[in-house]
Every structure is written in C-alpha cells, then in structure tokens.
Write an enzyme that holds these catalytic residues in place. Structure first.
Site, mmCIF file in Angstrom:
data_model
loop_
_atom_site.group_PDB
_atom_site.id
_atom_site.type_symbol
_atom_site.label_atom_id
_atom_site.label_comp_id
_atom_site.label_asym_id
_atom_site.label_seq_id
_atom_site.Cartn_x
_atom_site.Cartn_y
_atom_site.Cartn_z
ATOM 1 N N PRO A 132 0.830 -1.204 0.000
ATOM 2 C CA PRO A 132 0.000 0.000 0.000
ATOM 3 C C PRO A 132 0.868 1.259 0.000
ATOM 4 C CG PRO A 132 -0.112 -1.098 2.145
ATOM 5 C CD PRO A 132 0.633 -2.014 1.214
ATOM 6 N N LEU A 133 0.399 2.282 -0.702
ATOM 7 C CA LEU A 133 1.207 3.497 -0.867
ATOM 8 C C LEU A 133 1.116 4.419 0.340
ATOM 9 C CD1 LEU A 133 0.387 2.635 -3.921
ATOM 10 C CD2 LEU A 133 1.036 4.973 -4.429
ATOM 11 N N GLY A 134 2.252 4.914 0.754
ATOM 12 C CA GLY A 134 2.272 5.938 1.800
ATOM 13 C C GLY A 134 1.829 5.431 3.153
ATOM 14 N N GLY B 34 3.643 3.419 5.288
ATOM 15 C CA GLY B 34 4.706 3.069 6.236
ATOM 16 C C GLY B 34 5.353 1.728 5.967
ATOM 17 N N LEU B 35 4.951 1.085 4.853
ATOM 18 C CA LEU B 35 5.550 -0.217 4.529
ATOM 19 C C LEU B 35 6.625 -0.083 3.443
ATOM 20 C CD1 LEU B 35 2.435 -2.616 4.634
ATOM 21 C CD2 LEU B 35 4.030 -2.025 6.471
ATOM 22 N N GLY B 36 7.050 1.141 3.197
ATOM 23 C CA GLY B 36 8.204 1.333 2.315
ATOM 24 C C GLY B 36 7.944 1.100 0.841
ATOM 25 N N SER C 71 7.780 3.356 -1.388
ATOM 26 C CA SER C 71 8.637 4.257 -2.174
ATOM 27 C C SER C 71 10.026 3.652 -2.356
ATOM 28 C CB SER C 71 8.738 5.630 -1.506
ATOM 29 O OG SER C 71 9.300 5.531 -0.218
ATOM 30 N N ALA C 72 10.571 3.095 -1.299
ATOM 31 C CA ALA C 72 11.907 2.501 -1.394
ATOM 32 C C ALA C 72 11.883 1.293 -2.322
ATOM 33 C CB ALA C 72 12.401 2.089 -0.009
ATOM 34 N N ASP D 136 15.242 2.435 4.674
ATOM 35 C CA ASP D 136 14.254 1.749 3.830
ATOM 36 C C ASP D 136 14.898 1.164 2.577
ATOM 37 O OD1 ASP D 136 12.640 3.175 5.624
ATOM 38 O OD2 ASP D 136 11.056 3.420 4.136
HETATM 39 N N1 LIG Z 1 2.795 1.152 -7.063
HETATM 40 C C1 LIG Z 1 3.340 2.366 -7.206
HETATM 41 N N2 LIG Z 1 3.348 2.992 -8.403
HETATM 42 C C2 LIG Z 1 3.912 4.217 -8.541
HETATM 43 N N3 LIG Z 1 4.480 4.917 -7.538
HETATM 44 C C3 LIG Z 1 4.510 4.356 -6.330
HETATM 45 C C4 LIG Z 1 3.948 3.054 -6.102
HETATM 46 N N4 LIG Z 1 4.113 2.742 -4.796
HETATM 47 C C5 LIG Z 1 4.754 3.816 -4.239
HETATM 48 N N5 LIG Z 1 4.980 4.764 -5.149
HETATM 49 C C6 LIG Z 1 5.610 6.077 -4.866
HETATM 50 O O1 LIG Z 1 5.924 6.152 -3.481
HETATM 51 C C7 LIG Z 1 5.136 7.176 -2.832
HETATM 52 C C8 LIG Z 1 4.761 6.749 -1.425
HETATM 53 O O2 LIG Z 1 5.935 6.768 -0.627
HETATM 54 P P1 LIG Z 1 5.965 7.233 0.871
HETATM 55 O O3 LIG Z 1 5.142 8.459 1.064
HETATM 56 O O4 LIG Z 1 7.390 7.292 1.283
HETATM 57 O O5 LIG Z 1 5.242 6.065 1.653
HETATM 58 P P2 LIG Z 1 5.697 4.556 1.883
HETATM 59 O O6 LIG Z 1 7.106 4.444 1.447
HETATM 60 O O7 LIG Z 1 5.530 4.352 3.350
HETATM 61 O O8 LIG Z 1 4.748 3.692 1.137
HETATM 62 C C9 LIG Z 1 3.955 7.369 -3.755
HETATM 63 O O9 LIG Z 1 3.406 8.672 -3.612
HETATM 64 C C10 LIG Z 1 4.595 7.159 -5.126
HETATM 65 O O10 LIG Z 1 5.305 8.299 -5.547
HETATM 66 C C1 LIG Z 2 10.335 8.471 8.628
HETATM 67 C C2 LIG Z 2 11.438 7.639 7.970
HETATM 68 O O1 LIG Z 2 12.394 7.281 8.968
HETATM 69 C C3 LIG Z 2 10.875 6.338 7.371
HETATM 70 C C4 LIG Z 2 9.795 6.522 6.346
HETATM 71 O O2 LIG Z 2 9.238 5.275 5.959
HETATM 72 P P1 LIG Z 2 8.002 5.194 4.968
HETATM 73 O O3 LIG Z 2 8.376 5.914 3.729
HETATM 74 O O4 LIG Z 2 6.854 5.867 5.664
HETATM 75 O O5 LIG Z 2 7.740 3.743 4.740
HETATM 76 C C5 LIG Z 2 12.105 8.509 6.908
HETATM 77 C C6 LIG Z 2 13.439 7.979 6.413
HETATM 78 O O6 LIG Z 2 14.085 7.153 7.109
HETATM 79 O O7 LIG Z 2 13.885 8.426 5.351
HETATM 80 MG MG LIG Z 3 8.686 5.790 1.805
#
Ligand SMILES: Nc1ncnc2c1ncn2[C@@H]1O[C@H](COP(=O)(O)OP(=O)(O)O)[C@@H](O)[C@H]1O
Ligand SMILES: C[C@@](O)(CCOP(=O)(O)O)CC(=O)O
Ligand SMILES: [Mg+2]
Length: 328
Positions: free
Chosen positions: A112-114, A116-118, A120-121, A164
C-alpha cells in the site's frame, strides 16, 4: 525488457530518529513492488502505474518531457506521486551516463502506498535495478541501495535515511546508522500488520519532526531516546528475547506519538493489538496514517484488529529473506 522486484518493510524500531543519525532496525517483508523497464527509441519517459491512486484518482502518466497528466489535483500532490519514479530514472541515467535515454516503465505493487511499509523505497530499488540492467549495467547491491537512497533523499526534500532503501535492496533484517548499513541475524518474528486504509506524507512528517527538534530541546532528547531503545532492541533481537522486543516497541510507539507522527486510528490499532495480547505494537514508517506492526504468535491480534474501528485490513507478514529480485 528488464524486470526487478523489491520488498517493502516494517520498522521494528527507529524510524524518524534514523534521519538524525540514530540507528534503526527495519525488516523486509514479503510484499513486493515489481517494475518492468523497457528502453524506448526516443528520450521520452512513460510510466504506467495503475496502483498510483491518491485521493480517488488513478493515473497513467508520462514523465518529462511528455508533460504532466491531465488530472485535477494539485501540483504538489502530483509531484509527490510522480517524484520517486522520475527521480529513480534520473539515477539510472546518471549511473549509466546515458542522459538522453527514454523508457517505458510499468509498476505493479502489493505494497500500500504511503502507509509506512516502504512502497517508495521498493519502487525506487526495483526501478533503478531494472533500468540499469536494461542498459546492460548490473549494479552491486550496495551501489543500488545508495542510488535508491539518493532518490528518497531528493523526493523527501533533502531529508531521508538509508534504512528503507538498504533494507529493500538486501532483504532480511538490517541495522542502519548514518551511512553504516549492515544485515542482522533475526529470529522468526510473529509479525502482524494493521492497516487503516490511509496514508501519510513522508516528506511532511519528516519536516514536522525536524521543526520540533529545532524548537524544543526535549524533542531532540526524544529522538535520542529512540536511539537508546534501538540499541536495547538490537540486544533483545540478538538474544531472541521477543518479549523484551515487544516492550521496547511499545516504548518506541509512545515516543513517536510524542513527536506528533501518530494518529487516532494508528493509536487505536496499537491499543487493540496490546489489549489482544500482542507482545508489543507500534506504528511503522513515517506515520500520520497507514500501518502498525505488532508481535503476536497467536491469532488474537489479527482477529482483534479486524474488529477495530478504523482498521481496514489486518494480516500476518513473513520476513523477506531476499531483497531485490532480478526476474527478467
Ligand atoms: N505502485 C506504485 N506505483 C507508482 N508509484 C509508487 C507506487 N508505490 C509507491 N509509489 C511512490 O511512493 C510514494 C509513497 O511513498 P511514501 O510516502 O514514502 O510512503 P511509503 O514508502 O511508506 O509507502 C507514492 O506517492 C509514489 O510516488
Ligand atoms: C520516517 C522515515 O524514517 C521512514 C519513512 O518510511 P516510509 O516511507 O513511511 O515507509 C524517513 C526515512 O528514514 O527516510
Ligand atoms: Mg517511503
């Protein structure tokens, strides 16, 4: 075409504080983002990201120079949504020296996006890995992790840790402190995740903690205290003392909450998990909304979470032993 996947993660300890040089221990989990990259004959970038849905819209967008997608959302929301992929492709161009190369990029993700499960990484790691391999360059894992870190650093407004991205690139449990990144031996952990269906903006939440730290000495002390918890947590992990791990996770959640990054639903999921007998529970990642992680080897926590107001999904997560996977 080259295809790579990379896992998401939960933080056992240390998110946010890790941005300021304290150690953190994230743990890769078996939820993956898969990225296909195919070189184009022109220099355009087209990104197909069906999971990319923010505030109810889903887009297939083309990055520069094709322009922005025609959707009715703010520029900042769009930049946040597109930033990671655009910036990962910039890293591919930079590391290969092929500045004008264009790509078709397709992303499919279980993460799931955004939340906390990474996600983006995982997207950054998989995109850079597939993109470089598409151009005939296979990066060492450390270099891949470093390049993915630069992506997060750029998109999160110049403040990010390597936690991450290193965890997603290598898999398993890791310890990150500044630029010192290493793998850890970890016992089997009975990880349960609760998801409120929401999301938090990582860049904004990180900036909020930065401001608090600058304004109040006790907020800076709180960040340091999280570092102390992480060091204790490492000992507990090495000793296989899951009960102590749980107590330390509870403490860590309290301090994250003090730093203003929890939310009503995250708190209620944490309490539901504790009431159900979880050894410990805390938010994971940037916070604001999204996921909590609990430790429970019975089904009680998962069941309790599934009846908790505000919890949309509860599931068990397996540790991902492998980080980036080169699929094609
Ligand atoms: N399936 C996906 N397709 C495109 N972009 C993605 C996808 N998953 C994540 N992203 C990118 O990562 C962002 C979310 O990252 P972030 O806010 O750090 O939350 P988290 O890393 O916890 O999921 C999204 O807004 C998008 O830019
Ligand atoms: C808040 C932080 O420590 C982790 C962020 O993790 P996530 O993108 O929310 O999964 C930021 C970072 O380490 O860059
Ligand atoms: Mg992230």
């Amino acid at each position: 075409m080259a295809v790579s996947s990379a896992p998401g993660k939960v933080y056992l300890f240390g998110e946010h504080a890790v941005v300021y040089g304290e150690p953190a221990v994230p743990c890769a989990i078996e939820l993956r983002a898969r990225v296909d990259v195919e070189q184009r004959t022109d220099s355009k970038l087209r990104v197909h990201a069906e999971d990319l849905s923010l505030d109810g819209f889903t887009v297939e967008y083309a990055g520069e120079p094709e322009g922005r997608p025609d959707v009715d959302v703010s520029e900042s929301l769009l930049n946040a949504a597109m930033g990671y992929v655009d910036s990962a492709i910039e890293q591919v161009r930079d590391v290969t020296g092929e500045d004008d190369v264009g790509f078709d990029v397709t992303i499919e993700s279980d993460i799931p996006l955004g939340a906390g499960l990474g996600s983006s990484a995982a997207v950054a790691v998989a995109a850079i890995d597939a993109g470089t391999r598409e151009l005939g360059t296979t990066l060492e894992i450390d270099e891949l992790a470093e390049r993915a870190y630069r992506t997060e650093h750029e998109v999160q407004g110049g403040q990010a840790s390597r936690a991450d991205t290193f965890c997603s690139a290598t898999g398993g449990a890791v310890r990150v402190e500044g630029d010192d990144c290493r793998s850890l031996e970890a016992p089997e952990l009975p990880i349960v995740i609760g998801f409120d269906g929401g999301a938090g903006d990582t860049g904004e939440l990180v900036a909020g903690v930065r401001d608090l730290r600058e304004e109040y000495e006790f907020a800076a002390d709180t960040v340091e205290a999280i570092g102390d918890i992480v060091r204790r947590g490492e000992d507990a992990l090495a000793a296989g003392d899951i009960e102590e791990l749980g107590r330390l996770m509870n403490f860590n959640h309290g301090l994250l909450s003090a730093l203003g990054v929890s939310s009503r639903t995250l708190d209620s999921m944490v309490w539901a998990a504790r009431d159900a007998g979880a050894l410990g529970a805390k938010l994971t990642g940037a916070g604001g909304g999204g996921c909590i992680v609990g430790l429970d080897d019975t089904n009680e926590t998962e069941t309790a979470l599934s009846y908790t107001l505000g919890c949309e999904d509860a599931f068990r997560a397996e540790l991902a032993e492998t980080g980036v996977e080169r699929l094609e």
